[in-house]
Design a protein around this motif. Structure first.
Motif, PDB file in Angstrom:
ATOM      1  N   MET A   1       0.827  -1.191   0.000  1.00 26.06           N
ATOM      2  CA  MET A   1       0.000   0.000   0.000  1.00 26.06           C
ATOM      3  C   MET A   1       0.865   1.246   0.000  1.00 26.06           C
ATOM      4  SD  MET A   1      -3.390  -0.646   0.627  1.00 26.06           S
ATOM      5  CE  MET A   1      -4.118  -2.250   0.422  1.00 26.06           C
ATOM      6  N   THR A   2       0.699   2.037  -0.951  1.00 33.32           N
ATOM      7  CA  THR A   2       1.484   3.259  -1.011  1.00 33.32           C
ATOM      8  C   THR A   2       0.630   4.489  -0.768  1.00 33.32           C
ATOM      9  OG1 THR A   2       1.162   3.216  -3.362  1.00 33.32           O
ATOM     10  CG2 THR A   2       3.259   2.388  -2.551  1.00 33.32           C
ATOM     11  N   SER A   3      -0.606   4.371  -1.064  1.00 36.10           N
ATOM     12  CA  SER A   3      -1.453   5.553  -0.939  1.00 36.10           C
ATOM     13  C   SER A   3      -1.640   5.933   0.530  1.00 36.10           C
ATOM     14  CB  SER A   3      -2.817   5.257  -1.568  1.00 36.10           C
ATOM     15  OG  SER A   3      -3.795   6.024  -0.958  1.00 36.10           O
ATOM     16  N   TYR A   6      -6.936   8.122   0.728  1.00 31.92           N
ATOM     17  CA  TYR A   6      -7.743   8.059  -0.474  1.00 31.92           C
ATOM     18  C   TYR A   6      -9.171   7.747  -0.112  1.00 31.92           C
ATOM     19  CZ  TYR A   6      -8.598   3.086  -1.263  1.00 31.92           C
ATOM     20  OH  TYR A   6      -9.070   1.814  -1.205  1.00 31.92           O
ATOM     21  N   ARG A 373     -10.879   5.936   3.840  1.00 31.90           N
ATOM     22  CA  ARG A 373      -9.722   5.242   4.394  1.00 31.90           C
ATOM     23  C   ARG A 373      -8.736   6.296   4.846  1.00 31.90           C
ATOM     24  NH1 ARG A 373      -7.766   0.095   2.133  1.00 31.90           N
ATOM     25  NH2 ARG A 373      -9.414  -1.135   3.079  1.00 31.90           N
ATOM     26  N   TRP A 383      -3.928  -1.703   7.011  1.00 31.24           N
ATOM     27  CA  TRP A 383      -4.734  -2.653   6.231  1.00 31.24           C
ATOM     28  C   TRP A 383      -4.250  -2.727   4.833  1.00 31.24           C
ATOM     29  CZ3 TRP A 383      -7.232   1.480   8.686  1.00 31.24           C
ATOM     30  CH2 TRP A 383      -7.360   2.649   7.902  1.00 31.24           C
TER      31      TRP A 383
ATOM     32  N   MET B   1      -6.555   1.146  -6.390  1.00 33.05           N
ATOM     33  CA  MET B   1      -6.971   0.879  -5.017  1.00 33.05           C
ATOM     34  C   MET B   1      -8.366   0.295  -5.005  1.00 33.05           C
ATOM     35  SD  MET B   1      -4.703   1.791  -2.840  1.00 33.05           S
ATOM     36  CE  MET B   1      -3.060   2.337  -3.214  1.00 33.05           C
ATOM     37  N   ASP B  10     -10.808  -4.014   9.179  1.00 27.81           N
ATOM     38  CA  ASP B  10      -9.489  -3.687   9.689  1.00 27.81           C
ATOM     39  C   ASP B  10      -9.477  -3.307  11.171  1.00 27.81           C
ATOM     40  OD1 ASP B  10     -11.040  -1.569   9.238  1.00 27.81           O
ATOM     41  OD2 ASP B  10      -9.585  -0.411   8.091  1.00 27.81           O
TER      42      ASP B  10
END
Lengths: 383, 626
Positions: A1-3, A6, A373, A383, B1, B10
């Motif tokens: 996961m880089t974002s 978002y 998120r 996550w 995404m 989560d």
């Protein structure tokens, strides 16, 4: 996961956002604040001056603030969590240095014409900061003793400062709210149980060995407003007023006891007495039910939220309300000792109203953006 | 995404569990509160409703009218003026500041006044009235009552202000009234009344219980608005009793005028058989009206810090070494104890030696030798040094107390001081050391530790003159108390009286200046010059700075043949007793005798018995004595 951040969906329109607002919260807040206005109107002997009008104005401002806060994305609030906490902490430090004193305690910070009680603000700042901390902290470290030190310090520092003002009631609330958050964040029950036993045991060991005057001095230090005789008198009067309300109450503006000024602080800490005398058992239960619905709504939002931050903020605000209501009503009914704790949204007081509305606004935001998120920094991959 | 809309993917599931636990706890607490409310409001509701009704019955304390103070002729010295004040009851006013603002338009209130009222309202029960303004004029009174509907909680009530009619002349005797001291407030509910005044000095304080009267009360039922619905019970206050003093106001005023020339002086005039205090003057005086109206701390401080301490009643609080006026005590102690007889002559070469210590006579050349008569007349110190040595301090102290020195006299002024007559026990208790012989020698001439007030000196003189153990009083006593005769042999008393007569009337007497020019009656007395600073003995008094000059004293009684009045005068730092105190005392005694109802018959009798006044020209330089 880089974002990092978002959204779950494209940018919303204002109308879309308004639709997603959890309207029950502002409605409940307005209803409770309206009860406060009525009670203050009666307290002043059927006049809007000096409290009711101002309270109504503050409530209107507060609800606006709440909606405004609710429309902002939750990650914004998360981003300012720590700076906000540090700012309020700095204000608390500043109070004894440049604060204004009222009735022997320095609690107020002047800002131009207005004055602010940083201790009240701290209640919500702590909730947000702790929620932010547990959003950041990996799940497996939550109960690690070392990672427990920071949140404990975050609770202890403001509590100590508030206690020194001195304001026992607010200090207790800050500690209780903080510990509730720790519990909800998943800290092992072992800590709570052993902590309770340790402090209880310490108190039990020390208390009997104290001389009478030392106990009195200790109590007076903790709460200078407490005058053993005076407090007893006030509680007795409060119980008489409450009890004489009976089932149906004496009717609006009909409370002889509260009206005749047998009560102290009847526009702030003892306002429930006045309300219960005039509306009776029915009205008192009704008000408690309103609070219960509000708290339940907050817990529902917490449960539906997706992120630890959102959950903890919502649950923290719920805890704040629950503690305020319990301690305040417990106090005026003689169940717990007199410590100055206001009845949320009803007691007269600007900072308290602001703080609670702000908290509710953040819960609104958590609710409206529950599908967003959020994350903190690159290192976190929750996550 | 990917979009995650999965239900809580989560967050750990324990959150819900724990939130549920907390919610349950919260529900439990709310339940407990509900149960508590049910208990208070439903189960016990009736009981609390009853208690609440009791809360609606208010008992108000009614202040009694303070008694007046009259002088011996029935002139009013202190009374209550008709007056009205405005008070506010915060519980009825509700919005106190608003009411105060409105009130201000009628009667101006200072910012401090408003703060004072608001602070008081915060501190005390909201049902206790707080004074807003005193001494309302009739217009203001009418205006306030007219505006009553917009001034909830404000009411006017009669409030007598204490008025004193003779200003500074009567200031010390009457004293003044003032606010109740905080620690006294718990004694009686009446003391907590707003604006309650109690005696703080003088007779006002000494006779507080008589003057105050008894508080009444009114029990009323108030409605939800705090308005009186009906009066349930009313007990009228019993006004305080009027008190009649023994003071002769006219005499008092004239003496005041006579003493005004001195910076600090005091005189007490007393009836020798009754103990009635006819005049009690202390200068500088003060006007009790000024004290009563000293509303704020600044006024009060000004009075307290004024030059020469005018608030101090020197007649009962001034402590002076009696000096030679004490010599009668030494003489009586010696005569009574058989240590000397009237004929024995003792040498005086100007000094007296005792264990290597030299004590000087005031006349450095000495008196050759003296018997008691000459020693008293010329106030020979050496003679009394020797008597003191023979008698010892214990016998002297006991004689002094017999004569009323070192004893607290309750004349009606409670702030009086007891003076000091030293003895062995006192010295040991005070200093932890034994008595020294030399201290006896000094005490023999009224120096050293010996201290007396003018009132005590007057009592001593009256007892000497009458041979009765009279007690002084400022208050008219109803029935004549049985006064015991003084337990001293008549012969000893007579010898001392003869000596005192000689002091004034014989050549060489130190009190010759008390002979007076008018004559008409004979006066007996004794001068005293008490040392303040040791160097004063050798110096001309006028050259010494005022605070170091000797005190000038004179005690005397008149008429000699049938004594009726005694007096004691002290002029602080006045110089010599013979030069300063004696002539003033004579002038005062002239005033007393002028008013004496028996005066004419006395003068006639005196002429008939041939005891003519010794008309000798006033000596150019009356001897100043020791």
């Amino acid at each position: 996961m880089t974002s990092l951040f978002y959204r779950s969906r494209p940018p919303q329109t204002l109308a879309g956002k308004l639709l997603r607002i959890y309207w029950l919260l502002p409605i409940l807040a307005v209803v409770i604040a309206a009860v406060g206005v009525a009670a203050l109107y009666s307290t002043a002997g059927g006049r809007f001056e000096p409290w009711a009008a101002k309270h109504a104005m503050r409530a209107a401002l507060g609800v606006t603030l709440m909606l405004g806060v609710g429309l902002m994305p939750l990650r914004f609030w998360m981003r300012i969590a720590n700076p906000f906490y540090l700012l309020v902490l700095a204000m608390l430090v500043a109070v004894p240095l440049i604060g204004q004193s009222q009735l022997g305690a320095r609690r107020w910070l002047g800002v131009g014409e207005a004055s602010l009680q940083p201790a009240e603000l701290m209640k919500i700042a702590l909730v947000v900061a702790l929620a932010h901390y547990y959003q950041w902290l990996p799940r497996d470290k939550v109960s690690h003793p070392l990672w427990l030190l920071t949140p404990l310090a975050m609770i202890a520092a403001p509590a100590a400062l508030v206690l020194k003002q001195p304001d026992l009631g607010t200090a207790i609330l800050i500690v209780a709210t903080g510990l509730t958050l720790l519990f909800l964040a998943g800290v092992r029950p072992f800590y709570f149980i052993s902590g309770a036993i340790a402090s209880g045991g310490f108190g039990h060991l020390v208390w009997p060995h104290l001389k009478d005057y030392q106990r009195r001095r200790l109590l007076t230090f903790l709460d200078p407003d407490s005058d053993p005789l005076g407090a007893g008198y006030h509680i007795a009067q409060s119980k008489i007023a409450l009890g004489s309300g009976g089932v149906h109450g004496r009717g609006f503006l009909g409370g002889t006891q509260s009206q005749l000024n047998f009560l102290p602080e009847k526009h702030t800490d003892f306002i429930f007495t006045m309300f219960a005398e005039e509306t009776g058992f029915v009205g008192a239960l009704g008000l408690i039910a309103l609070y219960a619905v509000l708290i339940c709504a907050l817990l529902v939002i917490a449960n539906r939220a997706r992120t630890p931050f959102a959950r903890l903020v919502a649950a923290g605000v719920a805890a704040m309300f629950a503690l305020h209501v319990s301690v305040n009503i417990g106090m005026v009914t003689g169940l717990v000792p007199v410590v100055g704790v206001p009845l949320p949204l009803i007691s007269y007081g600007g900072t308290s109203m602001l703080t609670l509305m702000f908290g509710l606004g953040m819960v609104l935001s958590a609710s409206a953006h529950r599908d967003d998120r959020i994350s903190i920094g690159k290192t976190r991959a929750f996550w | 995404m990917p979009e995650t809309v999965l239900p809580n993917p989560d967050v750990p599931d324990y959150f819900s569990r724990r939130a549920f636990v907390l919610g349950a706890i919260q529900l439990g607490i709310f339940g407990a509160i509900g149960a508590r409310l049910y208990h208070l409001q439903v189960t016990e509701g009736n009981r609390y409703a009853l208690l609440a009704d009791e809360n609606r019955i208010s008992v108000e304390v009614l202040a009694p009218q303070r008694g007046r103070i009259l002088d011996r002729d029935g002139n009013v010295l202190a009374a209550n003026s008709e007056g009205f004040r405005a008070v506010v009851v915060p519980s009825i006013a509700r919005n106190l500041r608003l009411v105060l603002q409105r009130f201000q338009r009628i009667e101006p209130l200072s910012f401090d006044d408003i703060e004072r009222v608001v602070q008081r309202a915060r501190r005390q029960s909201p049902h206790i009235a707080i004074v807003l303004a005193q001494d309302l004029s009739w217009e203001r009174l009418a205006e306030i009552n007219l505006n009553a509907p917009v001034l909830p909680g404000v009411r006017t009530e009669p409030a007598g202000k204490r008025q004193y009619f003779f200003g500074p002349a009567m200031g010390h005797v009457l004293g003044y009234i003032g606010a109740v001291e905080r620690r006294a407030m718990n004694d009686k509910p009446v003391l907590r009344l707003p604006g309650m005044r109690v005696g703080r000095a003088g007779v006002e304080r000494g006779l507080e219980d008589e003057l105050r009267g008894k508080a009444g009360s009114v029990t009323t039922e108030v409605d939800a608005r705090g308005r009186v619905v009906r009066i349930i019970d009313q007990l009228d206050p019993r006004p305080g009793r009027d008190v009649t003093l023994t003071i002769d106001t006219d005499l008092q005023s004239r003496i005041m005028g006579r003493l005004d020339g001195f910076r600090r002086a005091s005189t007490v005039v007393i009836g020798v058989r009754s103990g009635d205090v006819l005049a009690m003057v202390s200068t500088p005086g003060f006007d009790p009206n000024a004290v009563a109206s000293a509303a704020d701390a600044a006024d009060w401080a000004k009075l307290q810090n004024a030059a020469d301490d005018p608030l101090n009643n020197r007649a009962v609080r001034g402590l002076y070494p009696p000096g030679s006026t004490f010599k009668m005590v030494t003489a009586l102690a010696a005569l009574d104890g058989g240590k000397v007889d009237t004929k024995e002559r003792l040498p005086c070469d100007g000094t007296f030696e005792y264990y290597g210590q030299r004590y000087r006579c005031w006349r450095r050349s000495g008196h050759e030798s003296c018997d008691l008569h000459k020693a008293l007349r010329e106030s020979c110190d050496c003679y009394f040094y020797e008597l003191a040595r023979r008698v010892g301090i214990e016998a002297m102290a006991s004689m002094a107390r017999k004569l009323g020195l070192g004893v607290l006299h309750n004349a009606g002024i409670t702030e009086a001081k007891a003076g000091l007559i030293p003895d062995h026990d006192w010295k040991r208790g005070r200093f932890g050391r034994g008595w020294l012989g030399g201290e006896t020698i000094l005490a023999g001439i009224g120096q050293g530790y010996v201290l007396a007030t003018p009132l005590q000196l007057a009592v001593m003189t009256a007892r000497l003159a009458s041979g009765l153990e009279i007690t002084p009083s400022l208050i008219q006593r109803g029935g004549a108390d049985r006064v015991l005769p003084l337990a001293v042999t008549a012969a000893a008393l007579a010898a001392v009286r003869r000596g005192m007569t000689a002091v004034v009337n014989e050549d060489g007497g130190t009190g010759a200046r008390a002979q007076g020019e008018a004559g008409g009656y004979l006066m007996a007395g004794k001068t005293g010059t008490s040392q303040v600073h040791s160097m004063s003995r050798d110096s001309v008094q006028a050259d010494i700075p005022w605070p170091r000059r000797d005190h000038a004293l004179f005690v005397g009684y008149a008429p000699v043949s049938a004594p009726r009045y005694a007096l004691a005068t002290v002029v602080e730092h006045g110089g010599g007793g013979g030069a300063v105190a004696a002539p003033v005392s004579r002038a005062i005694m002239d005033m007393v005798m002028e008013r004496d109802p028996l005066r004419d018959t006395t003068a006639r009798r005196a002429l008939q018995t041939g005891a003519q006044p010794l008309a000798s020209p006033a000596p150019t330089r009356a001897g100043s004595d020791g």
